[in-house]
Motif scaffolding. Sequence first.
Motif, short mmCIF file in Angstrom:
data_model
loop_
_atom_site.label_atom_id
_atom_site.label_comp_id
_atom_site.label_asym_id
_atom_site.label_seq_id
_atom_site.Cartn_x
_atom_site.Cartn_y
_atom_site.Cartn_z
N GLU A 43 -8.86 -3.04 4.34
CA GLU A 43 -8.55 -1.76 4.96
C GLU A 43 -9.65 -0.73 4.74
O GLU A 43 -9.98 0.04 5.65
N ARG A 44 -10.22 -0.70 3.54
CA ARG A 44 -11.34 0.21 3.29
C ARG A 44 -12.53 -0.14 4.16
O ARG A 44 -13.21 0.74 4.70
N THR A 49 0.81 -1.22 0.00
CA THR A 49 0.00 0.00 0.00
C THR A 49 0.85 1.28 0.00
O THR A 49 0.37 2.35 0.35
N GLU A 87 -11.92 1.18 7.56
CA GLU A 87 -12.11 2.63 7.63
C GLU A 87 -13.59 2.98 7.77
O GLU A 87 -13.96 3.86 8.56
N ARG A 102 -5.47 1.18 -0.87
CA ARG A 102 -5.84 0.44 0.34
C ARG A 102 -6.41 -0.91 -0.09
O ARG A 102 -7.10 -0.99 -1.12
#
Length: 289
Positions: free
Chosen positions: A239-240, A216, A243, A235
């Motif tokens: 990871e998204r 990343t 978030e 990402r």
Amino acid sequence: MNRPTSHDPHASLVARYVDPEDADGVDDDAVRRRVGLVESVRAGRRWWDANADEYQVEHGDFLGDARFTWCPEGLDEDRVKLLGPVEGRTVLEVGAGAAQCSRRLLARGAFPIALDLSLRQLQHSRRLDAEHGTRVPVVQADAGRLPFADASFDLAFSAYGALPFSPDGAGIMREVFRVLRPGGRWVFSITHPIRWAFPDEPGPEGLTAVASYFDTTPYVEQDHTGRATYVEQHRTLGERVREVVGAGFRLLDIVEPEWPDDLESTWGGWSPLRGRLLPGTAIFVCAKD
């Protein structure tokens, strides 16, 4: 909405840019390195101000003046209604460009506000308003520091805006959560994360993975002094999701649009060949309970 055109194996999602202040005229170098928030925001503002005219000319026909399309696959909000009912709703567009999507929502009875980091992109929005007799309110601001009070909007969305260019995606999620009212919806489209493992080419060479999906490290174009002139963030899908959830949203869906049978045009690395084999876009549909 941003699209790939570079031929670099770890390509940017837009054409290479030579800063007009670079007297030597040498193309920017493309590297993978960490970039801080200030440097990233500065590079993004400068790049889009310098390239907005060319972008609108090149992609204006596809985007339309008042069309809401989520992605190069041409997924239209009028058909899929990922935002849900919009009539009478206050709507924030994050990373609006020339606010084509907001202009379509205005025609559907919504009350949109279009936000973008680039003044030049917002000037194109004013131009389109003048041509069509519309008025979409616009605000120049950083998506990571939204200049609105808490619970100001019913809906928020972003079609390839802001998130791909910010090192603080989690911060943008928190800001959007803050300005949404309970019951609000946040929908955003980005390049499908798996695309970062493949060369950004529309032909057969774009079908072989050449990089780690898990790397990343940002893609950076920089001038001869080492100053970033364009930055793009990657990402992973996980990871998204983290978030989104970390900001307080409930994830309702992740839409991966298939390539339409009747769409034969290419847009940078998006093409019928690749689109029928690999996902090009991921659309996250989120709710604030």
